[in-house]
Design an enzyme around this catalytic site. Structure first.
Site, PDB file in Angstrom:
ATOM      1  N   LEU A 153       0.710  -1.280   0.146  1.00  0.00           N
ATOM      2  CA  LEU A 153      -0.140   0.210   0.052  1.00  0.00           C
ATOM      3  C   LEU A 153       1.065   1.132   0.123  1.00  0.00           C
ATOM      4  CD1 LEU A 153      -3.141   0.372   0.237  1.00  0.00           C
ATOM      5  CD2 LEU A 153      -3.028   1.204   2.454  1.00  0.00           C
ATOM      6  N   GLY A 154       1.730   1.261  -1.076  1.00  0.00           N
ATOM      7  CA  GLY A 154       2.499   2.566  -1.243  1.00  0.00           C
ATOM      8  C   GLY A 154       1.714   3.589  -2.141  1.00  0.00           C
ATOM      9  N   ARG A 155       2.480   4.151  -2.806  1.00  0.00           N
ATOM     10  CA  ARG A 155       1.881   5.321  -3.737  1.00  0.00           C
ATOM     11  C   ARG A 155       0.930   4.612  -4.570  1.00  0.00           C
ATOM     12  NH1 ARG A 155       7.722   7.606  -3.627  1.00  0.00           N
ATOM     13  NH2 ARG A 155       8.075   5.400  -4.691  1.00  0.00           N
ATOM     14  N   ILE A 156       1.459   3.563  -5.536  1.00  0.00           N
ATOM     15  CA  ILE A 156       0.437   2.885  -6.494  1.00  0.00           C
ATOM     16  C   ILE A 156      -0.624   2.183  -5.793  1.00  0.00           C
ATOM     17  CG2 ILE A 156       0.394   1.378  -8.414  1.00  0.00           C
ATOM     18  CD1 ILE A 156       3.264   2.486  -9.210  1.00  0.00           C
ATOM     19  N   SER A 175       1.454  -5.098   3.896  1.00  0.00           N
ATOM     20  CA  SER A 175       2.646  -3.872   3.646  1.00  0.00           C
ATOM     21  C   SER A 175       3.561  -4.335   4.768  1.00  0.00           C
ATOM     22  CB  SER A 175       2.201  -2.383   3.641  1.00  0.00           C
ATOM     23  OG  SER A 175       1.850  -2.067   2.509  1.00  0.00           O
ATOM     24  N   ARG A 176       4.912  -3.882   4.563  1.00  0.00           N
ATOM     25  CA  ARG A 176       5.770  -3.920   5.727  1.00  0.00           C
ATOM     26  C   ARG A 176       5.236  -3.493   7.065  1.00  0.00           C
ATOM     27  NH1 ARG A 176      10.932  -1.960   2.654  1.00  0.00           N
ATOM     28  NH2 ARG A 176       9.364  -0.123   2.232  1.00  0.00           N
ATOM     29  N   ILE A 231       0.686  -5.790 -11.224  1.00  0.00           N
ATOM     30  CA  ILE A 231       1.523  -4.654 -11.820  1.00  0.00           C
ATOM     31  C   ILE A 231       2.649  -4.206 -11.310  1.00  0.00           C
ATOM     32  CG2 ILE A 231      -0.867  -3.789 -13.015  1.00  0.00           C
ATOM     33  CD1 ILE A 231       0.606  -2.185  -9.860  1.00  0.00           C
ATOM     34  N   ARG A 233       6.048  -6.460 -10.197  1.00  0.00           N
ATOM     35  CA  ARG A 233       7.288  -7.014 -11.136  1.00  0.00           C
ATOM     36  C   ARG A 233       6.880  -8.472 -11.284  1.00  0.00           C
ATOM     37  NH1 ARG A 233       8.400  -2.266 -12.734  1.00  0.00           N
ATOM     38  NH2 ARG A 233      10.042  -1.079 -12.268  1.00  0.00           N
ATOM     39  N   ASP A 257       0.598  -7.616 -16.050  1.00  0.00           N
ATOM     40  CA  ASP A 257       1.456  -6.372 -17.049  1.00  0.00           C
ATOM     41  C   ASP A 257       2.784  -6.931 -16.870  1.00  0.00           C
ATOM     42  OD1 ASP A 257       1.535  -4.104 -18.421  1.00  0.00           O
ATOM     43  OD2 ASP A 257       2.285  -3.085 -16.559  1.00  0.00           O
ATOM     44  N   GLU A 262      10.622 -11.046 -18.656  1.00  0.00           N
ATOM     45  CA  GLU A 262      10.318 -10.264 -19.681  1.00  0.00           C
ATOM     46  C   GLU A 262      11.445  -9.619 -20.439  1.00  0.00           C
ATOM     47  OE1 GLU A 262       7.826  -7.968 -17.392  1.00  0.00           O
ATOM     48  OE2 GLU A 262       9.087  -6.017 -17.805  1.00  0.00           O
ATOM     49  N   HIS A 280       3.991  -4.820 -20.045  1.00  0.00           N
ATOM     50  CA  HIS A 280       4.627  -3.832 -18.980  1.00  0.00           C
ATOM     51  C   HIS A 280       4.503  -2.396 -19.362  1.00  0.00           C
ATOM     52  CE1 HIS A 280       7.845  -3.323 -15.963  1.00  0.00           C
ATOM     53  NE2 HIS A 280       7.322  -2.467 -16.002  1.00  0.00           N
TER      54      HIS A 280
HETATM   55  P1  NAP Z   1       6.409   2.709  -2.979  1.00  0.00           P
HETATM   56  O1  NAP Z   1       5.283   4.085  -2.794  1.00  0.00           O
HETATM   57  O2  NAP Z   1       7.586   2.740  -2.601  1.00  0.00           O
HETATM   58  O3  NAP Z   1       5.414   1.419  -2.443  1.00  0.00           O
HETATM   59  C1  NAP Z   1       6.053   0.147  -2.182  1.00  0.00           C
HETATM   60  C2  NAP Z   1       5.170  -0.752  -1.223  1.00  0.00           C
HETATM   61  O4  NAP Z   1       5.820  -2.028  -1.394  1.00  0.00           O
HETATM   62  C3  NAP Z   1       5.143  -0.037   0.106  1.00  0.00           C
HETATM   63  O5  NAP Z   1       3.858  -0.074   0.496  1.00  0.00           O
HETATM   64  C4  NAP Z   1       5.954  -1.045   0.826  1.00  0.00           C
HETATM   65  O6  NAP Z   1       5.619  -1.225   2.095  1.00  0.00           O
HETATM   66  C5  NAP Z   1       5.813  -2.314   0.177  1.00  0.00           C
HETATM   67  N1  NAP Z   1       6.636  -3.253   0.405  1.00  0.00           N
HETATM   68  C6  NAP Z   1       7.914  -3.260   0.268  1.00  0.00           C
HETATM   69  N2  NAP Z   1       8.641  -4.258   0.645  1.00  0.00           N
HETATM   70  C7  NAP Z   1       7.601  -5.118   1.138  1.00  0.00           C
HETATM   71  C8  NAP Z   1       7.644  -6.476   1.710  1.00  0.00           C
HETATM   72  N3  NAP Z   1       8.649  -6.981   2.044  1.00  0.00           N
HETATM   73  N4  NAP Z   1       6.540  -6.897   1.955  1.00  0.00           N
HETATM   74  C9  NAP Z   1       5.355  -6.205   1.772  1.00  0.00           C
HETATM   75  N5  NAP Z   1       5.557  -4.944   1.257  1.00  0.00           N
HETATM   76  C10 NAP Z   1       6.339  -4.604   0.935  1.00  0.00           C
HETATM   77  O7  NAP Z   1       6.336   2.594  -4.700  1.00  0.00           O
HETATM   78  P2  NAP Z   1       5.322   2.838  -5.877  1.00  0.00           P
HETATM   79  O8  NAP Z   1       5.649   3.954  -6.605  1.00  0.00           O
HETATM   80  O9  NAP Z   1       3.924   2.722  -5.225  1.00  0.00           O
HETATM   81  O10 NAP Z   1       5.548   1.465  -6.676  1.00  0.00           O
HETATM   82  C11 NAP Z   1       5.365   0.423  -6.710  1.00  0.00           C
HETATM   83  C12 NAP Z   1       6.079  -0.649  -7.474  1.00  0.00           C
HETATM   84  O11 NAP Z   1       5.431  -0.758  -8.568  1.00  0.00           O
HETATM   85  C13 NAP Z   1       7.492  -0.298  -8.150  1.00  0.00           C
HETATM   86  O12 NAP Z   1       8.509  -0.525  -7.122  1.00  0.00           O
HETATM   87  C14 NAP Z   1       7.681  -0.908  -9.432  1.00  0.00           C
HETATM   88  O13 NAP Z   1       8.253  -1.969  -9.157  1.00  0.00           O
HETATM   89  C15 NAP Z   1       6.049  -1.299  -9.590  1.00  0.00           C
HETATM   90  N6  NAP Z   1       5.761  -0.455 -10.900  1.00  0.00           N
HETATM   91  C16 NAP Z   1       5.158  -1.061 -12.153  1.00  0.00           C
HETATM   92  C17 NAP Z   1       4.811  -0.297 -13.039  1.00  0.00           C
HETATM   93  C18 NAP Z   1       4.329  -0.973 -14.212  1.00  0.00           C
HETATM   94  O14 NAP Z   1       4.414  -0.448 -15.511  1.00  0.00           O
HETATM   95  N7  NAP Z   1       3.752  -2.087 -14.413  1.00  0.00           N
HETATM   96  C19 NAP Z   1       5.180   1.090 -13.129  1.00  0.00           C
HETATM   97  C20 NAP Z   1       5.574   2.079 -12.128  1.00  0.00           C
HETATM   98  C21 NAP Z   1       5.687   0.874 -10.823  1.00  0.00           C
HETATM   99  P3  NAP Z   1       5.630  -0.109   3.313  1.00  0.00           P
HETATM  100  O15 NAP Z   1       4.560   0.877   2.890  1.00  0.00           O
HETATM  101  O16 NAP Z   1       5.168  -0.831   4.589  1.00  0.00           O
HETATM  102  O17 NAP Z   1       6.836   0.533   3.137  1.00  0.00           O
END
Ligand code: NAP
Length: 314
Positions: A153-156, A175-176, A231, A233, A257, A262, A280
């Site tokens: 539950l980060g930004r996306i 989430s963590r 969506i 990795r 996605d 890939e 992707h």
């Molecule tokens: P973000 O704001 O940093 O969010 C990452 C989330 O992952 C956080 O909620 C974090 O938990 C959680 N997390 C990290 N380690 C974890 C673990 N061990 N167990 C459970 N949850 C864990 O990043 P974002 O901007 O939302 O982006 C997230 C990901 O989306 C990117 O890293 C990228 O791989 C992927 N993405 C894909 C596309 C696409 O085209 N398909 C595009 C953009 C991004 P906490 O909140 O507790 O720290």
């Protein structure tokens, strides 16, 4: 800044390439047979910045082959392919493109879930092939009101939660850390989340802890009517287990996605009816790609002007 050497690893977006070429001395790695050939060329020692995206691994060998490297700007928010520890030890800055892509990726996650449940891609083929004249399309599955589990539950993930709330869905997450301010139910482990979700959406960052976070147990907990949306990795999901579960009917469906290897995609996936796949493209809109490109350039300019990076990873 025209004299500063920048190495771009592959064509990403023509606007980014053009804007980099307008401002810096741009080298295109795809014009060389290998990174080694580039680094041994007269330009190898002039490169101070590397522009990468999700398809390029930055390890110690890459860093060592560019002796003047100061900064890596990734045209992505995820930086799982960059050895951050190695960069830190070598004093190399890393910048990514968070926030500007959040809406598009969240939109795409919802789109995939709707496509799987309402069988939109199959419906499209049904109309085009003329089958509709013979019989109505079979009934599909409702999306509104489903129990959605979000992993990360980060930004996306938060943007996905906001969207599915508008569909009357019940949101839970893993989430963590717990985020009590959201009001969503928190599960400290993914298995409990999957057991209590009808749709599981993977939107966490890829680390060694989250690699194969969706394993056979999680897939079975989601169950025969459950739907997996990835969506994040590819390596988040044990793809061999996913293929087996979809083929054996132990999982209701999936929308992907991203893939483990890939752009290579397992051919076994292609024969599965209960699956929607996209290449992707979560953030690949003109609007967002332009913002991501501008952010890459702004980070590089800030670095070379001695100013703070706009979106630093380190
Ligand atoms: P973000 O704001 O940093 O969010 C990452 C989330 O992952 C956080 O909620 C974090 O938990 C959680 N997390 C990290 N380690 C974890 C673990 N061990 N167990 C459970 N949850 C864990 O990043 P974002 O901007 O939302 O982006 C997230 C990901 O989306 C990117 O890293 C990228 O791989 C992927 N993405 C894909 C596309 C696409 O085209 N398909 C595009 C953009 C991004 P906490 O909140 O507790 O720290």
């Amino acid at each position: 800044m025209e004299s500063i050497g920048i190495l771009m690893t592959k064509p990403m977006y023509s606007y980014l390439e053009q804007e980099l070429a307008n401002r810096f001395t741009l080298f295109r790695l795809w014009n060389y047979p290998s990174l080694r050939a580039f680094s041994e060329s007269p330009h190898g020692a002039s490169v101070r910045a590397l522009v990468v995206n999700t398809g390029f691994t930055v390890d110690a060998a890459v860093i060592n082959s560019l002796p003047k490297l100061e900064i890596i700007a990734t045209y992505s928010v995820g930086f799982d392919k960059i050895d951050i520890q190695e960069c830190r030890q070598s004093g190399i800055r890393v910048a990514n493109t968070p926030d500007v892509l959040t809406d598009d990726v969240a939109d795409h996650a919802v789109g995939l879930a709707l496509a799987v449940l309402r069988r939109i891609t199959q419906c499209d083929g049904y109309v085009r092939s003329g089958l509709w004249k013979r019989a109505d399309f079979p009934l599909t599955t409702k999306f509104s009101g489903k129990a959605i589990g979000i992993v990360g539950l980060g930004r996306i993930g938060s943007a996905i939660a906001k969207r599915v709330e508008a569909f009357g869905c019940k949101v839970s997450y893993h989430s963590r850390s717990e985020k009590p301010e959201t009001g969503y139910k928190y599960y400290p482990n993914i298995l409990a989340l999957a057991s209590n979700s009808e749709i599981l959406v993977i939107s966490c960052s890829l680390t060694k802890e989250t690699c194969h976070i969706v394993n056979r147990q999680v897939i079975d907990a989601l169950g025969l009517k459950g739907v997996l949306i990835n969506i994040g990795r590819g390596p988040h999901v044990d793809e061999a287990e996913l293929v087996a579960a979809l083929a054996e009917g132990r999982l209701g469906g999936a929308g992907l996605d991203v893939f483990e290897n890939e752009p290579e995609v397992r051919e076994e996936l292609f024969g599965l009816e209960n699956l929607v796949v996209t290449p992707h493209i979560g953030s690949d809109t003109v609007e967002t790609s332009t913002k991501m490109a501008d952010l890459v350039i702004s980070n590089l300019e800030a670095h070379f002007l001695g100013k703070p990076l706009l979106t630093p990873v380190i």
